[in-house]
Design a protein around this motif. Structure first.
Motif, mmCIF file in Angstrom:
data_model
loop_
_atom_site.group_PDB
_atom_site.id
_atom_site.type_symbol
_atom_site.label_atom_id
_atom_site.label_comp_id
_atom_site.label_asym_id
_atom_site.label_seq_id
_atom_site.Cartn_x
_atom_site.Cartn_y
_atom_site.Cartn_z
ATOM 1 N N PRO A 15 -55.383 -23.654 -76.531
ATOM 2 C CA PRO A 15 -54.016 -24.045 -76.177
ATOM 3 C C PRO A 15 -53.099 -22.829 -76.062
ATOM 4 C CG PRO A 15 -54.863 -25.406 -77.958
ATOM 5 C CD PRO A 15 -55.833 -24.281 -77.781
ATOM 6 N N LYS A 16 -52.051 -22.977 -75.257
ATOM 7 C CA LYS A 16 -51.152 -21.857 -74.990
ATOM 8 C C LYS A 16 -49.767 -22.388 -74.675
ATOM 9 C CE LYS A 16 -50.772 -17.922 -71.775
ATOM 10 N NZ LYS A 16 -51.476 -17.207 -70.684
ATOM 11 N N VAL A 17 -48.737 -21.667 -75.139
ATOM 12 C CA VAL A 17 -47.342 -21.980 -74.824
ATOM 13 C C VAL A 17 -46.803 -20.885 -73.918
ATOM 14 C CG1 VAL A 17 -45.023 -22.352 -75.749
ATOM 15 C CG2 VAL A 17 -47.011 -23.203 -77.005
ATOM 16 N N TYR A 18 -46.109 -21.269 -72.865
ATOM 17 C CA TYR A 18 -45.568 -20.285 -71.925
ATOM 18 C C TYR A 18 -44.251 -19.740 -72.464
ATOM 19 C CZ TYR A 18 -44.152 -18.121 -67.541
ATOM 20 O OH TYR A 18 -43.774 -17.217 -66.585
ATOM 21 N N HIS A 19 -44.170 -18.395 -72.629
ATOM 22 C CA HIS A 19 -42.964 -17.730 -73.116
ATOM 23 C C HIS A 19 -42.541 -16.633 -72.133
ATOM 24 C CE1 HIS A 19 -43.285 -19.594 -77.096
ATOM 25 N NE2 HIS A 19 -44.557 -19.256 -77.114
ATOM 26 N N ALA A 20 -41.239 -16.418 -72.021
ATOM 27 C CA ALA A 20 -40.727 -15.288 -71.253
ATOM 28 C C ALA A 20 -40.971 -14.004 -72.036
ATOM 29 C CB ALA A 20 -39.233 -15.457 -70.973
ATOM 30 N N GLU A 21 -41.493 -12.982 -71.372
ATOM 31 C CA GLU A 21 -41.840 -11.717 -72.024
ATOM 32 C C GLU A 21 -40.817 -10.646 -71.666
ATOM 33 O OE1 GLU A 21 -45.649 -8.612 -72.159
ATOM 34 O OE2 GLU A 21 -45.861 -10.628 -71.329
ATOM 35 N N PRO A 22 -40.248 -9.928 -72.643
ATOM 36 C CA PRO A 22 -39.211 -8.924 -72.344
ATOM 37 C C PRO A 22 -39.729 -7.794 -71.464
ATOM 38 C CG PRO A 22 -39.942 -8.760 -74.635
ATOM 39 C CD PRO A 22 -40.533 -10.008 -74.087
ATOM 40 N N ILE A 23 -38.806 -7.122 -70.797
ATOM 41 C CA ILE A 23 -39.151 -6.044 -69.870
ATOM 42 C C ILE A 23 -39.376 -4.726 -70.611
ATOM 43 C CG2 ILE A 23 -38.351 -4.696 -67.888
ATOM 44 C CD1 ILE A 23 -39.045 -7.602 -67.259
ATOM 45 N N GLY A 24 -38.545 -4.415 -71.597
ATOM 46 C CA GLY A 24 -38.640 -3.128 -72.287
ATOM 47 C C GLY A 24 -39.813 -3.059 -73.248
ATOM 48 N N ILE A 25 -39.755 -3.832 -74.329
ATOM 49 C CA ILE A 25 -40.835 -3.883 -75.324
ATOM 50 C C ILE A 25 -41.699 -5.096 -74.980
ATOM 51 C CG2 ILE A 25 -41.418 -3.980 -77.760
ATOM 52 C CD1 ILE A 25 -39.855 -1.505 -77.020
ATOM 53 N N ASP A 26 -42.755 -4.875 -74.207
ATOM 54 C CA ASP A 26 -43.575 -5.998 -73.777
ATOM 55 C C ASP A 26 -44.727 -6.222 -74.752
ATOM 56 O OD1 ASP A 26 -45.173 -3.811 -73.089
ATOM 57 O OD2 ASP A 26 -46.078 -4.895 -71.412
ATOM 58 N N LEU A 27 -45.525 -7.244 -74.482
ATOM 59 C CA LEU A 27 -46.619 -7.628 -75.369
ATOM 60 C C LEU A 27 -47.965 -7.202 -74.799
ATOM 61 C CD1 LEU A 27 -45.452 -11.269 -76.195
ATOM 62 C CD2 LEU A 27 -44.807 -9.144 -77.344
ATOM 63 N N MET A 28 -49.007 -7.287 -75.656
ATOM 64 C CA MET A 28 -50.377 -7.021 -75.226
ATOM 65 C C MET A 28 -50.965 -8.336 -74.727
ATOM 66 S SD MET A 28 -49.542 -5.463 -78.289
ATOM 67 C CE MET A 28 -48.289 -4.247 -77.884
ATOM 68 N N ARG A 29 -50.716 -8.706 -73.512
ATOM 69 C CA ARG A 29 -50.999 -10.014 -72.926
ATOM 70 C C ARG A 29 -50.052 -11.073 -73.500
ATOM 71 N NH1 ARG A 29 -51.154 -10.316 -68.898
ATOM 72 N NH2 ARG A 29 -51.829 -12.463 -68.887
ATOM 73 N N ASP A 30 -50.136 -12.280 -72.923
ATOM 74 C CA ASP A 30 -49.275 -13.370 -73.358
ATOM 75 C C ASP A 30 -49.643 -13.804 -74.770
ATOM 76 O OD1 ASP A 30 -48.354 -13.274 -70.763
ATOM 77 O OD2 ASP A 30 -49.582 -14.965 -70.091
ATOM 78 N N LEU A 31 -48.696 -14.422 -75.443
ATOM 79 C CA LEU A 31 -49.001 -15.097 -76.695
ATOM 80 C C LEU A 31 -49.967 -16.248 -76.400
ATOM 81 C CD1 LEU A 31 -45.400 -15.117 -78.154
ATOM 82 C CD2 LEU A 31 -47.345 -13.915 -79.154
ATOM 83 N N GLY A 32 -51.026 -16.342 -77.191
ATOM 84 C CA GLY A 32 -52.039 -17.354 -76.916
ATOM 85 C C GLY A 32 -52.909 -17.001 -75.728
ATOM 86 N N ALA A 33 -53.114 -15.707 -75.503
ATOM 87 C CA ALA A 33 -53.875 -15.249 -74.329
ATOM 88 C C ALA A 33 -55.242 -15.910 -74.251
ATOM 89 C CB ALA A 33 -54.040 -13.731 -74.394
ATOM 90 N N ARG A 34 -55.692 -16.134 -73.015
ATOM 91 C CA ARG A 34 -57.002 -16.737 -72.789
ATOM 92 C C ARG A 34 -57.978 -15.694 -72.264
ATOM 93 N NH1 ARG A 34 -54.044 -21.884 -70.098
ATOM 94 N NH2 ARG A 34 -53.761 -23.109 -72.003
ATOM 95 N N LYS A 35 -59.216 -15.835 -72.663
ATOM 96 C CA LYS A 35 -60.257 -14.875 -72.288
ATOM 97 C C LYS A 35 -60.294 -14.660 -70.776
ATOM 98 C CE LYS A 35 -65.244 -14.067 -72.589
ATOM 99 N NZ LYS A 35 -66.551 -14.590 -73.075
ATOM 100 N N GLY A 36 -60.327 -13.374 -70.387
ATOM 101 C CA GLY A 36 -60.410 -13.030 -68.980
ATOM 102 C C GLY A 36 -59.089 -12.642 -68.348
ATOM 103 N N GLU A 37 -57.956 -12.933 -69.006
ATOM 104 C CA GLU A 37 -56.666 -12.508 -68.458
ATOM 105 C C GLU A 37 -56.578 -10.989 -68.430
ATOM 106 O OE1 GLU A 37 -54.045 -16.261 -70.239
ATOM 107 O OE2 GLU A 37 -53.447 -14.204 -70.641
#
Length: 302
Positions: free
Chosen positions: A54-76
């Protein structure tokens, strides 16, 4: 009779061409809002569909970004190229970087980044700018602990490690590594409606210089609020980068926007407005994003 005349006047007004045109415009706008809401709901439902991960869609900031989305799925996977400019008073600092992030397994995001910094003097006098250099090598990972698809809330723990390189070319050959940066962090994000998003990225930054011991720790908290434009992946928002050092807080405000070019390309633009201008002045930041593979298979209308 007066009541009859009033009723007839109201009937004529309602049936007049101007009133009909106004009503048609209202109906058109209502239909557009309804269609945008449906597109939002369909996009979010397909991204967050209940699968093995399962995964929730979140807006990701431009400056300090993340290492893939929260709840990332294999292969992204995702490539980022960034450009940042800061006015240091007597010279401009221009930072460029190339970044690759991917998800080897569900809920795990990894990232590798190489930042390169250039300096351009402003005028002939004043402080001599530092040397141009490859700043270091950044390696980071993040694991999503919580995915709440009912409250649209996600939480993750991560760690970023940077090998810091010497800035002087003569020393670089003899002693390439100047130090190590250690940055464990926590990320928590919530989507309050289909369009309003908040996110907090926080943790300490610890630096140990080669042969010089530890520097004073810096605690960072990056606060974010974004509004996703209905029916699109575009957003506008505000990112607040807070750093606490020696019990004193410094803030940089980053108003920003993201625009989706097509299913794979996005561009993010942010400003940099320091509240405390002792160390830097206004700057700009641009992030080019390419997603060859993404867990968000269903695109919105661009």
């Amino acid at each position: 009779m007066p009541r009859v005349r009033v009723a007839l006047a109201l009937l004529v007004a309602l049936l007049s061409p101007h009133s009909l045109m106004a009503q048609q415009r209202v109906d058109t706008l209502t239909r557009r809002d309804s269609l945008a809401s449906v597109r939002d709901s369909v996009f979010l439902e397909r991204v967050e569909r209940v699968t093995e991960s399962p995964k929730v869609y979140h807006a990701e900031p431009i400056g300090i970004d993340l290492m893939r989305d929260l709840g990332a799925r294999k292969g992204e996977a995702e490539w980022n190229v960034g450009f940042a400019q800061k006015d240091k008073g007597t010279y401009d600092e221009i930072l460029t970087f190339v970044e690759y992030e991917w998800a080897p397994v569900n809920r795990v995001g990894l990232e590798i980044e190489v930042p390169v910094v250039f300096h351009a003097p402003l005028g002939s006098g004043g402080e001599r700018p530092p040397s141009d250099q490859i700043e270091g090598l950044k390696l980071a990972g993040m694991y999503t602990l919580q995915v709440d698809t009912v409250r649209h809330w996600s939480t993750a723990l991560g760690y970023l490690h940077e090998v810091l390189l010497n800035e002087t070319n003569a020393v670089l050959l003899r002693k390439p590594v100047d130090g190590q940066l250690f940055n464990p962090f926590l990320v928590t994000a919530r989507r309050w409606t289909d369009n309003w998003h908040t996110l907090l990225y926080t943790g300490p930054r610890l630096v140990r210089r080669s042969g010089g011991g530890w520097e004073k720790p810096v605690f960072e908290a990056n606060w974010n609020v974004h509004y996703m434009v209905p029916g699109t992946r575009n957003f506008v928002g505000l990112e607040v980068n807070q750093s606490v050092e020696n019990r004193r807080s410094n803030y940089v405000l980053r108003p920003q926007m993201r625009v989706s070019i097509n299913d794979h390309f996005l561009i993010g633009i942010a400003g940099g407005i320091p509240v405390n201008r002792e160390k830097e002045r206004v700057g700009t930041f641009i992030r080019l994003i390419y997603e060859p593979r993404s867990g968000n298979k269903t695109s919105r209308k661009h």
